[in-house]
Design an enzyme around this catalytic site. Structure first.
Site, mmCIF file in Angstrom:
data_model
loop_
_atom_site.group_PDB
_atom_site.id
_atom_site.type_symbol
_atom_site.label_atom_id
_atom_site.label_comp_id
_atom_site.label_asym_id
_atom_site.label_seq_id
_atom_site.Cartn_x
_atom_site.Cartn_y
_atom_site.Cartn_z
ATOM 1 N N GLY A 1 -21.462 51.550 -3.961
ATOM 2 C CA GLY A 1 -20.063 51.974 -3.860
ATOM 3 C C GLY A 1 -19.124 50.924 -3.313
ATOM 4 N N SER B 1 -27.214 47.966 2.615
ATOM 5 C CA SER B 1 -27.283 47.003 3.720
ATOM 6 C C SER B 1 -27.284 47.734 5.058
ATOM 7 C CB SER B 1 -26.078 46.059 3.670
ATOM 8 O OG SER B 1 -26.053 45.367 2.452
ATOM 9 N N LYS C 1 -19.173 49.959 5.727
ATOM 10 C CA LYS C 1 -18.145 48.940 5.997
ATOM 11 C C LYS C 1 -17.136 48.908 4.862
ATOM 12 C CE LYS C 1 -19.102 45.676 2.783
ATOM 13 N NZ LYS C 1 -18.289 45.770 1.610
ATOM 14 N N ALA D 1 -21.451 48.972 1.299
ATOM 15 C CA ALA D 1 -22.645 48.354 1.899
ATOM 16 C C ALA D 1 -23.654 49.378 2.408
ATOM 17 C CB ALA D 1 -22.264 47.367 3.008
ATOM 18 N N GLY D 2 -23.796 50.499 1.703
ATOM 19 C CA GLY D 2 -24.729 51.538 2.146
ATOM 20 C C GLY D 2 -26.162 51.039 2.230
ATOM 21 N N ASP E 1 -24.473 41.294 3.848
ATOM 22 C CA ASP E 1 -23.716 42.217 4.704
ATOM 23 C C ASP E 1 -24.541 42.772 5.864
ATOM 24 O OD1 ASP E 1 -21.662 42.099 2.853
ATOM 25 O OD2 ASP E 1 -22.261 43.943 1.833
HETATM 26 O O1 C5P Z 1 -26.523 39.239 -0.353
HETATM 27 P P1 C5P Z 1 -26.651 40.392 -1.281
HETATM 28 O O2 C5P Z 1 -28.062 40.609 -1.737
HETATM 29 O O3 C5P Z 1 -26.025 41.646 -0.771
HETATM 30 O O4 C5P Z 1 -25.808 39.997 -2.582
HETATM 31 C C1 C5P Z 1 -25.914 40.700 -3.786
HETATM 32 C C2 C5P Z 1 -25.361 39.850 -4.901
HETATM 33 O O5 C5P Z 1 -23.935 39.715 -4.769
HETATM 34 C C3 C5P Z 1 -25.873 38.430 -4.962
HETATM 35 O O6 C5P Z 1 -27.082 38.344 -5.683
HETATM 36 C C4 C5P Z 1 -24.743 37.691 -5.665
HETATM 37 O O7 C5P Z 1 -24.803 37.909 -7.068
HETATM 38 C C5 C5P Z 1 -23.507 38.425 -5.152
HETATM 39 N N1 C5P Z 1 -22.913 37.744 -3.995
HETATM 40 C C6 C5P Z 1 -22.223 36.558 -4.192
HETATM 41 N N2 C5P Z 1 -21.688 35.908 -3.106
HETATM 42 C C7 C5P Z 1 -21.796 36.427 -1.869
HETATM 43 C C8 C5P Z 1 -22.474 37.645 -1.644
HETATM 44 C C9 C5P Z 1 -23.024 38.282 -2.743
HETATM 45 O O8 C5P Z 1 -22.099 36.076 -5.318
HETATM 46 N N3 C5P Z 1 -21.242 35.775 -0.861
#
Ligand code: C5P
Length: 316
Positions: free
Chosen positions: A115, A121, A27, A118-119, A154
């Site tokens: 990168g 995810s 994405k 979102a690989g 994601d």
């Molecule tokens: O949800 P995910 O595990 O992909 O997010 C990785 C990190 O990115 C989170 O731990 C956070 O530090 C940051 N993040 C954020 N706000 C979001 C999505 C991600 O601060 N809406």
């Protein structure tokens, strides 16, 4: 005509397969508006996700335990143990469906690690779709998207694909209805990755300063532009609040963006938390021209062309 976003449920009466292969796209974010830091450590988002034609593949086969192997980008460096989002996805589905988490999973990876595409995810989304079919759990895509939200912000989008608005921390996804149109992109993949949490932290730090970067604002202009099906109209509406933070941590990305602009791209922006940069082109021929010029500028590891929107994780 509107694009078909939410797919039909798979046929639930089919006998269980011995092997399921799922292809899942990367994405980019056409708009990434980052709101304030929430108490749970996430930022409130208004983002427009767009699935593009760079793909990973996850194959799930019958097995007596849960194992993961891989080939391609990141082989040898990506951990294949319980810390891998693929294993977490398989376990989360098994727990929810109350079936044993038994599968031999194999990842064929092309989407770069860390990168901003979102690989990881994407691989989790593909695993949910693959194991759902292998185990015959019969979940709907909405059920799987609910489990996906527990794995990462994601992941639900990559179950659906297309172009979609993401709110909350990005996990609440609703389709953007637009007339069918294919957009053409050039993707400049950097050497090494950027840590998403670090990029968000850097944005928080920059926002405390006197020269706080301006916000991407509302995606309304982008939605209008998507309906017009004209890349020149779409170009100025693309925006990413994380871009100043990614540039602050990796100043050399300015040269990559500059190379795309000089090559005649209609727009140049960092994808998600970076360091991948994406460039909007007029058509496939223009994308090939921009890709060749960016490649010649030697400002990134590799350059690929892609188009979007494409569907999310699907059995192939
Ligand atoms: O949800 P995910 O595990 O992909 O997010 C990785 C990190 O990115 C989170 O731990 C956070 O530090 C940051 N993040 C954020 N706000 C979001 C999505 C991600 O601060 N809406």
């Amino acid at each position: 005509m509107t694009e078909a976003w939410w797919p039909e449920d798979d046929d639930k009466d089919r006998p269980l397969p011995s092997s399921v292969k799922v292809r899942v796209p990367a994405k980019i974010n056409l708009h990434l508006g980052v709101g304030p830091l929430r108490r749970d450590g996430y930022h409130e988002l208004h983002t427009v996700y767009h699935a593009i034609s760079l793909y990973d593949e996850v194959t799930a086969r019958r097995g007596d335990t849960l194992t993961l192997t891989m080939e391609g980008v990141g082989a040898g460096s990506l951990a294949l143990d319980d810390s891998n989002l693929i294993i977490k996805a398989a376990r989360a589905l098994a727990e929810s469906a109350k079936v044993p988490a038994h599968a031999r999973l194999h990842l064929r990876k092309s989407i770069p690690l860390a990168g901003g595409l979102a690989g990881g995810s994407a691989d989790a989304a593909a695993t949910l779709i693959a194991c759902d079919a292998l185990w015959g759990t019969g979940y709907s895509r909405e059920d799987l998207a609910r489990i996906a939200a527990t794995l990462g912000s994601d992941v639900p989008f990559l179950i659906h694909g297309g172009t979609a608005l993401g709110t909350g921390r990005g996990e609440a996804v609703s389709p953007v209805l637009a007339r069918a149109y294919t957009w053409h992109w050039v993707v400049a993949i950097a050497d090494g990755g950027l840590s998403t949490p670090e990029v968000y932290r850097e944005l928080d730090r920059l926002r405390l300063g006197a020269d706080a970067p301006s916000a991407a604002g509302s995606p309304d202009a982008l939605f209008t532009a998507l309906r017009q099906r004209d890349p020149a109209v779409l170009a100025p509406t693309l925006g990413n609040d994380l871009q100043p933070a990614a540039l602050s941590l990796r100043p050399a990305l300015a040269e990559t963006l500059d190379a795309g602009t000089k090559a005649g791209a209609l727009a140049a922006l960092v994808s998600g938390s970076g360091p991948t940069c994406v460039f909007l082109a007029r058509d496939p021929g223009h994308a090939a021209e921009v890709a060749a010029a960016v490649e010649a500028a030697q400002v990134c590891r590799t350059v690929q062309v892609a188009h979007g929107p494409v569907v999310g994780a699907r059995v192939i």
